[in-house]
Design a protein around this motif. Structure first.
Motif, PDB file in Angstrom:
ATOM      1  N   THR A  47     -19.602  23.689  39.880  1.00  0.00           N
ATOM      2  CA  THR A  47     -19.881  25.122  39.916  1.00  0.00           C
ATOM      3  C   THR A  47     -20.097  25.656  38.502  1.00  0.00           C
ATOM      4  OG1 THR A  47     -17.513  25.610  39.837  1.00  0.00           O
ATOM      5  CG2 THR A  47     -18.532  25.462  42.013  1.00  0.00           C
ATOM      6  N   HIS A  48     -19.424  25.039  37.544  1.00  0.00           N
ATOM      7  CA  HIS A  48     -19.579  25.420  36.137  1.00  0.00           C
ATOM      8  C   HIS A  48     -19.479  24.164  35.271  1.00  0.00           C
ATOM      9  CE1 HIS A  48     -18.060  29.138  38.020  1.00  0.00           C
ATOM     10  NE2 HIS A  48     -18.737  29.792  37.077  1.00  0.00           N
ATOM     11  N   THR A  49     -20.236  24.159  34.185  1.00  0.00           N
ATOM     12  CA  THR A  49     -20.146  23.105  33.175  1.00  0.00           C
ATOM     13  C   THR A  49     -19.966  23.761  31.819  1.00  0.00           C
ATOM     14  OG1 THR A  49     -21.556  21.588  34.442  1.00  0.00           O
ATOM     15  CG2 THR A  49     -21.300  21.156  32.085  1.00  0.00           C
ATOM     16  N   PHE A  50     -18.916  23.380  31.122  1.00  0.00           N
ATOM     17  CA  PHE A  50     -18.624  23.970  29.816  1.00  0.00           C
ATOM     18  C   PHE A  50     -18.712  22.899  28.726  1.00  0.00           C
ATOM     19  CE2 PHE A  50     -16.197  26.506  32.891  1.00  0.00           C
ATOM     20  CZ  PHE A  50     -16.668  27.780  32.600  1.00  0.00           C
ATOM     21  N   PRO A  51     -19.773  22.951  27.898  1.00  0.00           N
ATOM     22  CA  PRO A  51     -19.840  22.028  26.758  1.00  0.00           C
ATOM     23  C   PRO A  51     -18.805  22.440  25.702  1.00  0.00           C
ATOM     24  CG  PRO A  51     -21.988  22.994  27.298  1.00  0.00           C
ATOM     25  CD  PRO A  51     -20.963  23.798  28.008  1.00  0.00           C
ATOM     26  N   LEU A  52     -18.081  21.490  25.178  1.00  0.00           N
ATOM     27  CA  LEU A  52     -17.093  21.770  24.130  1.00  0.00           C
ATOM     28  C   LEU A  52     -17.738  21.570  22.764  1.00  0.00           C
ATOM     29  CD1 LEU A  52     -15.332  21.423  26.697  1.00  0.00           C
ATOM     30  CD2 LEU A  52     -13.571  20.435  25.234  1.00  0.00           C
TER      31      LEU A  52
END
Length: 354
Positions: A47-52
C-alpha cells in the motif's frame, strides 16, 4: 498522505509509540533500504513504499524511519538493495521481501518457500512482519514461579503434536494450537510435573523440511529451522488475526503459571531456515549475510555448516550477539517464559537474562 520522519536507530525492530511506529534495521554493506507496508498477508503489492534516504534515515549502519499514525497489526517488510557477489559474501537481492529480524510476529497466506529461491519478485508469496505493541496485554499480575531446580519435573512436548490427534478430546479447530494446549493443563497437572519444555515455537518455515521429513514426504514438523526468533510460531494459532501469535502464546504462559507450571523454551540459535547457498532469501541473508552467517574462509559463497542444517549463525559477531541476548531478554521480560533449553547447548535459567 503519510509524511514519514527520519526516526531513530534505537531500538531495533518496529516500536509502537502514541504517535506512530519507529522502524530500525541493521545493514552495513547495502546501498539502499525500502520499507513496504501491506494491508493483507497475501498482497502482491504494498500500500505504501518508503525509500530510506542514507542522508536522513541512516545512523552508522542502522537504517531507520518513523511513520506517523501506524498502529499494532500493521504488516510490513523490507527490500534491501546492495551488491550480489557471493564470492565476497554479499547476497543482496532487492527483488525479495525480507522479514525484519526483530519482528515480534509474522503473517503469511499463500507462502511459497521456492519463490524466495527463484529470481524475481516474491511479494505475493512472502511472509510479512507484523507490528506488535508489547505493552497491550493484561498479565493479571503474572510473576515468575521460581521453582527450585532440585525439585523440577520437566515434561517435554510438541505444541502442535500434543493435541493433534482426536484422542485429545478437543474440537478439531483447537487441536495443535496454543488454546488447545491450555485446555489440557488439568491433564498435565495430574502427571505431577512442575514445568513444560516446549519444542521450538520460534517462528519457523513450515516448508523447510529436514532430510528425514523429506524422505517421509512431510513438511517441517519439529520446528528446528527458525526464521523469526522473536515471533511465536503462527502455525499453532487458533485465530487468523495477525497479532494472534503473541496474544495466544501469552495466554498459554499465563494459564500455565496460574496452574503452577513453568514454561521452558527449546531455542535454536545455531542456524536458520535460509539453509545453504542454494537456500531461499527470506531475511538475514538478504539483510547482511556476512554478519549473520559464518562463511567459508576460502570461498565466501559457501556457508560453514557446523550445525548440519546448511548454515551456521555467526554468534561471535557483535551485532548477532546482541540480537541473541535481545531475543532471550524479550522472551523472558515480555513473554514471561521461565527458562531455555539451547539446541546443541545447555539450559540457561531466567535469572541470567531477567
Amino acid at each position: 498522505m503519510i509524511t514519514p520522519l527520519s526516526g531513530q536507530a534505537y531500538p531495533l525492530g518496529a516500536t509502537v509509540t502514541p504517535d506512530g511506529v519507529n522502524f530500525s534495521l541493521f545493514s552495513k554493506n547495502c546501498h539502499r533500504v525500502e520499507l513496504l507496508l501491506f494491508e493483507h498477508e497475501s498482497d502482491a503489492h504494498p500500500t505504501h513504499t518508503f525509500p530510506l534516504d542514507p542522508r536522513h534515515n541512516r545512523t552508522f549502519y542502522y537504517w531507520h524511519i518513523f511513520i506517523p499514525g501506524l498502529k499494532a497489526g500493521q504488516l510490513y517488510g523490507y527490500r534491501v538493495h546492495g551488491p550480489f557477489d557471493p564470492a565476497r559474501g554479499y547476497r543482496f537481492d532487492a527483488a525479495k521481501l525480507l522479514i525484519d529480524p526483530y519482528a515480534r510476529a509474522v503473517a503469511y497466506g499463500d507462502y511459497r518457500r521456492e519463490a524466495a529461491k527463484l529470481p524475481g519478485d516474491n511479494i505475493a508469496h512472502a511472509m510479512k512482519s507484523v507490528v506488535v505493541d508489547t505493552a497491550a496485554y493484561d498479565w493479571e499480575g503474572d510473576k515468575p514461579l521460581n521453582h527450585p531446580f532440585s525439585s523440577m519435573v520437566i515434561y517435554e512436548m510438541h505444541v502442535g503434536g500434543f493435541t493433534k490427534d482426536p484422542s485429545s478430546g478437543l474440537l478439531p479447530a483447537h487441536r495443535g494450537t496454543y488454546p488447545g494446549l491450555i485446555e489440557k493443563i488439568p491433564h498435565l497437572k495430574s502427571l505431577g510435573i512442575t514445568a513444560v519444555e516446549l519444542l521450538p515455537v520460534q517462528q519457523f518455515d513450515p516448508q523447510d523440511a529436514g532430510p528425514e521429513e523429506v524422505a517421509a514426504q512431510l513438511t517441517n514438523y519439529w520446528g528446528y529451522q527458525p526464521l523469526a526468533f522473536f515471533a511465536p510460531h503462527r502455525g499453532y494459532c487458533l485465530s487468523p488475526d495477525p497479532l494472534a501469535p503473541v496474544r495466544e502464546f501469552r495466554d498459554l504462559v499465563k494459564a500455565m503459571h496460574k496452574a503452577g507450571l513453568e514454561v521452558i523454551l527449546d531455542v535454536v540459535f545455531n542456524h536458520t531456515a535460509e539453509s545453504d547457498h542454494k537456500g531461499p532469501t527470506l531475511s538475514f541473508r538478504g539483510i547482511e549475510n556476512r554478519a549473520y552467517y559464518i562463511l567459508d574462509a576460502k570461498n565466501q559463497a559457501i556457508y560453514a555448516n557446523h550445525s548440519g542444517t546448511g548454515n551456521s549463525i555467526k554468534a561471535n559477531h557483535s551485532v548477532v550477539r546482541r540480537f541473541i541476548v535481545d531475543c532471550l531478554r524479550y522472551w523472558v521480560c515480555e513473554m514471561h517464559v521461565d527458562g531455555f533449553r539451547f539446541d546443541l547447548a545447555s539450559v540457561m535459567s531466567r535469572d541470567e537474562y531477567g
